[in-house]
Design a protein around this motif. Structure first.
Motif, PDB file in Angstrom:
ATOM      1  N   ARG A  16       0.834  -1.205   0.000  1.00  0.00           N
ATOM      2  CA  ARG A  16       0.000   0.000   0.000  1.00  0.00           C
ATOM      3  C   ARG A  16       0.874   1.263   0.000  1.00  0.00           C
ATOM      4  O   ARG A  16       0.618   2.214  -0.728  1.00  0.00           O
ATOM      5  CB  ARG A  16      -0.925  -0.008   1.224  1.00  0.00           C
ATOM      6  N   ALA A  19       2.476   1.747  -3.389  1.00  0.00           N
ATOM      7  CA  ALA A  19       1.483   2.241  -4.348  1.00  0.00           C
ATOM      8  C   ALA A  19       1.242   3.734  -4.143  1.00  0.00           C
ATOM      9  O   ALA A  19       1.117   4.492  -5.110  1.00  0.00           O
ATOM     10  CB  ALA A  19       0.181   1.462  -4.210  1.00  0.00           C
ATOM     11  N   GLU A  20       1.205   4.178  -2.893  1.00  0.00           N
ATOM     12  CA  GLU A  20       1.018   5.604  -2.592  1.00  0.00           C
ATOM     13  C   GLU A  20       2.223   6.419  -3.074  1.00  0.00           C
ATOM     14  O   GLU A  20       2.060   7.495  -3.647  1.00  0.00           O
ATOM     15  CB  GLU A  20       0.799   5.801  -1.093  1.00  0.00           C
ATOM     16  N   ARG A  23       2.000   6.683  -6.840  1.00  0.00           N
ATOM     17  CA  ARG A  23       0.968   7.639  -7.226  1.00  0.00           C
ATOM     18  C   ARG A  23       1.468   9.073  -7.036  1.00  0.00           C
ATOM     19  O   ARG A  23       1.298   9.923  -7.899  1.00  0.00           O
ATOM     20  CB  ARG A  23      -0.311   7.425  -6.401  1.00  0.00           C
TER      21      ARG A  23
END
Length: 83
Positions: A16, A19-20, A23
């Motif tokens: 997670r 992924a952050e 992004r």
């Protein structure tokens, strides 16, 4: 919670976070691309060095001072004994 469940939860949290980060990096790259309005000073300097031209160090910002006409120096006096 078993060891396997804790390990799985840790891996999911790491995924997670990655992924952050991805992004945020992609968003920053998109903003930088949108804000790019021309060549960077470093790219301009590199181009000048490759071409052999002299780099222009004048202020091109459009300020009032850079738009004023340049004053001409006063005339030089005639050399002594040349009348």
């Amino acid at each position: 919670m078993s060891e396997a469940a804790r390990e799985e939860a840790a891996l999911e949290e790491e995924a997670r976070q990655r992924a952050e980060e991805i992004r945020a990096t992609e968003e920053a790259a998109a903003q930088a691309a949108a804000a790019d309005t021309g060549t960077s000073p470093d790219a301009e300097i590199a181009q000048v060095h490759r071409s052999g031209r002299q780099h222009d160090h004048t202020d091109q910002s459009g300020t009032a001072a850079s738009q004023r006409p340049q004053a001409r120096p006063p005339p030089r006096p005639a050399p002594l004994g040349s009348s």
